[in-house]
Structure formats: C-alpha cells, structure tokens
Design an enzyme around this catalytic site. Sequence first.
Site, PDB file in Angstrom:
ATOM      1  N   ASP A 435       0.902  -1.335   0.012  1.00 44.55           N
ATOM      2  CA  ASP A 435       0.125  -0.033   0.172  1.00 44.55           C
ATOM      3  C   ASP A 435       0.886   1.160   0.260  1.00 44.55           C
ATOM      4  OD1 ASP A 435      -2.799   1.234   0.522  1.00 44.55           O
ATOM      5  OD2 ASP A 435      -1.514   2.126   1.722  1.00 44.55           O
ATOM      6  N   ILE A 436       0.554   2.337  -0.889  1.00 46.34           N
ATOM      7  CA  ILE A 436       1.236   3.583  -0.912  1.00 46.34           C
ATOM      8  C   ILE A 436       1.209   4.337   0.397  1.00 46.34           C
ATOM      9  CG2 ILE A 436       1.381   5.726  -2.234  1.00 46.34           C
ATOM     10  CD1 ILE A 436       0.801   4.048  -4.818  1.00 46.34           C
ATOM     11  N   ASN A 443      -3.044  13.020  -4.292  1.00 44.29           N
ATOM     12  CA  ASN A 443      -4.208  13.298  -5.029  1.00 44.29           C
ATOM     13  C   ASN A 443      -4.510  14.698  -4.645  1.00 44.29           C
ATOM     14  OD1 ASN A 443      -4.353  10.857  -6.349  1.00 44.29           O
ATOM     15  ND2 ASN A 443      -5.797   9.871  -4.913  1.00 44.29           N
ATOM     16  N   HIS A 448      -5.955  14.167  -9.134  1.00 47.06           N
ATOM     17  CA  HIS A 448      -6.200  12.537  -9.210  1.00 47.06           C
ATOM     18  C   HIS A 448      -5.480  11.887 -10.430  1.00 47.06           C
ATOM     19  CE1 HIS A 448      -9.397  13.421  -6.351  1.00 47.06           C
ATOM     20  NE2 HIS A 448      -9.146  12.251  -5.979  1.00 47.06           N
ATOM     21  N   GLU A 478      -4.733   2.303  -4.137  1.00 50.68           N
ATOM     22  CA  GLU A 478      -3.419   2.446  -4.178  1.00 50.68           C
ATOM     23  C   GLU A 478      -2.795   1.080  -3.608  1.00 50.68           C
ATOM     24  OE1 GLU A 478      -4.645   4.265  -0.414  1.00 50.68           O
ATOM     25  OE2 GLU A 478      -5.348   4.029  -2.341  1.00 50.68           O
TER      26      GLU A 478
END
Length: 569
Positions: A435-436, A443, A448, A478
């Site tokens: 996961d980022i 964003n 986005h 993400e």
Amino acid sequence: MKEVNKTVKWVLWIIWLAVFPSGLYFAYQVSPLQEFDWTIVISVVCLAVISAYLPFKVDHSTIFIIHWINLAAFLTYGLFFEMLLMQIVLVPLLFRARMTFKTLYRFPLNSTMFMLISLLAGLVFYQIGIDVSDGFWPLMLASGIYIFIHIFANHIYLYVFNWIIGNRYSFLSSDTKLDYAATMLSMPFGLALYYLLVLLGPAATLLLGIPFLAVTLILRLYNTAERVNIDLAKSAKIGHQLAERLNVNEVLDLFTNKLAELMPLDYTYVLDVHTNRDELVLLRRIENGQLEPNNLSPVRKGEGISGKVWETGDAMLFGKKTEWVEEVEGYIPADIESIICVPIQRDKKTVAVLLAASKKKNAFGTHLIAILEILCSYLAIAMQNARNYQRNIKRSERCALTGLYNFRYFNEQLEKEFSRLEKGHMNALSLILLDIDHFKKVNDTYGHESGNDLLKELAGVLIETAGGDALIARYGGEEFVLLLSEQTKEEAQMIGEKIRCAVENTIFEIQHDLSKKREMSKIQMTVSIGVASSPEDTDSYKNLLRNADRALYIGAKQKGRNKVAVYAK
C-alpha cells in the site's frame, strides 16, 4: 532422401563404362539385328520416346508405362534392338524426371540397370525355349515372365542401391504395388503391338499408340482435376481447424504443419506486414522441418519476391532457380529451386505474405496458387480472430490503468496455485500486499490524474523489481498484491524489502495538475508491505490474503509505515 556422395558417383560411371560396351556386344552376339524395316524401327522408337515423356500420376506415384513397347521391340527384332531402344528411352525419362548436373549420376545408374535387366529378361525368355511361332498362349506366358522379370529386377536393383547409400524404405510399398500392377497390365498391349507390326508394319504404332497415349493424357487430366478436388477439400478442412484456434502461435503452427502435408515443402516463411514501418517482419520460419528463430532482416515493399508480392498483391510461382535468382534480395537458402509466394489478404488488403520453397525443380503445380490463396484467406481471418480474442482476454485480465493483472484474474490464479500446493505440487506459496503511504495527500496536492500517473510509474517499478519472481496485480486503489509460487515467507520478506527500498530510492516525475502552469514535479514516496505464507500461516487461500492484509496494517502501517511486516500468529 540422402544425397549420393562423390565416391559412389565415380563408381557408378566406372561400372557403366565397363558394362555398357560389353553388354551391347554380348546382346548383339546373342541376337544380332539383321533384316529390319527402318520405318518400323523409327515408329517404335518414336512411340517409346513419346510414352516416356508422358507419364501420369496416381496419388504420389509417377508411372511410366513403356515396358509394353520394349516387349513388342524384343519380339520383333530381338534382344539387341530392345536394349538399344531402352537406352534411347532413358534420355527423355531422365529429362522428364528433371535430372540436373548434381544428379547426373542417375544416367549411369539407370543405363546400367536397363542393360542388365534387358540381358536378364532376354536370356530367361530364350532359355524358356518358346518361339513367336509357337502360338498365342505360350507366347503370352513367356511374355508375362519377361515383363515380370523387368519390373522385379528393376525393383531389386533400385532397392539395393538405395540401401547401400543409406536410404531405407519399405520393400513393398503401395507405390511399388501400383507400379507392378500397371506394368503387368500393359503386357497384352505389347503382344498386340507385336502382332500388328507383323501385319501392318509402322501403321501399328498409330493404331495402338494413339489410343494408348490419348488414354494416358485423359488419366493425367483426370488426376489433375482429382488432385485439385482433393486439395480443395483438404484446404476447407484446414480452414475449419484454423478457425478453432484462439492463439496466434497455435494458428501459425497448425497452418505450417498442414501446409507441409499438402505440398512438398522444404522451407516455409510467413511474413507480417508492419504498415507503420512499411516493412515485412518474419512471423514464422520453418527450414527443413525445423522451427528456426525469426532473426532475419525485415523486407521493404517491392524488395525481393515477398516484397513484390506485397506491393502488387499478386502471387508468384517459379519452377527453378534460374527463373527467380535475379528477383531475390537478401537471405534465401542456396539449395532452393521452386518457389511459390502468395499474399495473405483480409478485406482485399495484404496483411501478410507466405513464401514456400522446395529443393526440387517444378515442385508446385499452378493449381496450388488458388489453393494457397484460399488457405491464406483462412489464415488471415484465423489470426485476426486469435489476436482479437487474446486482446479481449488481456483486457479482461488486466488493469486498464497500470497494465498489471486485475484482482479478479489474481484471485483465480491464487486459487489454482493453492490447489497445487494442497496436492503437493509445490512446497510453499507466499503473498505480498503493498500500500502506498499517504497516497491521498498526493491526490489532494497534485490532482487525481497525477495520482494515476504515479500508480502507473509504481507498476513499472514493481515489474522491474519483482516481475521475474511474482505474479503482480492491482488490488484496488493504491494497493498492489504479489503472488510468489515456491517462495517461503523469508524469501518473500526479502523480495518485499527489495521492493520497499526500490520505491524509497526512486524519484517519480508527475505533472502538477493543480498548479497554474501545470509544471512537472518530482516527488518521492514510500510503501508499506505485508507478507504471509502458506502452509506456514494458513491452509486457506482466503485467509492467506487476510493474513497479508493484517500484517500490512498492524505490522507496517500502525508502526510508522515504510516497513515490511510478516504475519505472526
């Protein structure tokens, strides 16, 4: 078919030099040519030469029916004349068989064979003691024995020679049986020609020769038409088989294999049209029955045979090297003689080119152009269908944004790999969930679309870092997931750490969509990673994913992010 080496060729010529003059001399002593009618001699020679030049084919067998003529010659003027006739007939026979300088050894081979067989058959006939004046039935019996010796001795001679040079084949094949039957059935024609020569002289060759040759021509035409019908039926069947294939490589494999069954091929090349580069690029290369790498240079439009076929859209057929040698540009094997090149068209537009070749001269009949054009249209449609199918499959399996596998496909593969693990086909199965960190901030700061660009760049880093070890998919948003077959938890942890470091040390370049100038911005980011393994952590593929998720959020996210955490029970 193994080639005859130089030593064997020299031996054949030496044997011929010894046998030919002595054989003629011996035959003349046994049956000298004394009183004869030149008109009969010339008419018989002409009939034999024409018959030798007009064989017909049944299936794959080429049949030369001339023994009935040499039987009539033998009964009329004896062994010496029959032997001379067979030597004369040998010239059109070899010419019709397309003898080249390389195969010149076939002259001494066949000349010696004809001479020895004529001597054997003639001497056996004389030993039987039946004379032409003994009546029809005794003469017919002796003639049958004479003809049988000719065909049987011919068979033995060629079989032994091929066995010596290493060409092994069945002693009594279907082609051999057909040759026996055709030759034996011609024997009554030889007797009839002999009796008519006695009664009518040279007119007998017209009376029997013209109908015989007419029947031969009709059989040739019939066989050609039959061959076309058979090839059309085969091409339709091949077309249906091609339509069933949904993989481009399978389509090409089936096409080239079936083509080799349909035609006497030594080389097959399928070239694809690349309109953006305006060149033909090799798709498939078969040489001497072996699949070779597609490492030949592309062909420009109008260059060489395939380039001209692409340019004009018209097929080209060459029977021998002298016809095409000036057309060729670039690579082509030196031993090719016959070439047939056909455009592969779809919607009247050339999309590829087929070039097929043989080492034999005049290997391809003109009717094959139409057959190949039909087959190539099937190929074009089948390849397009296969490409569309593979494109749709790829779309259904891939994330449109990142190009990685989507979660649906990943889940299917996870089930399959877990099944293999349960059956004992592998020892370990590990999973990495990634996961980022703080992706929402990206964003909110850059927009986005800029976030999407970042996801695409991260996908590239994952492929470069772990693409050889893992099946990589976008889990959603993400998050990304990696499936590692035959990888233990420790090995998966090492791969996860490698990914974490690669991401941390990468400078990502994205467009700042929320700024006035929308300039390019360089940013850095980190990822949190969770690792789980089976059978160590769970015996369920669903729990494997849950365990990796738990490791990600409890072991990595909650402990400061930018970490690799492994599941702990």
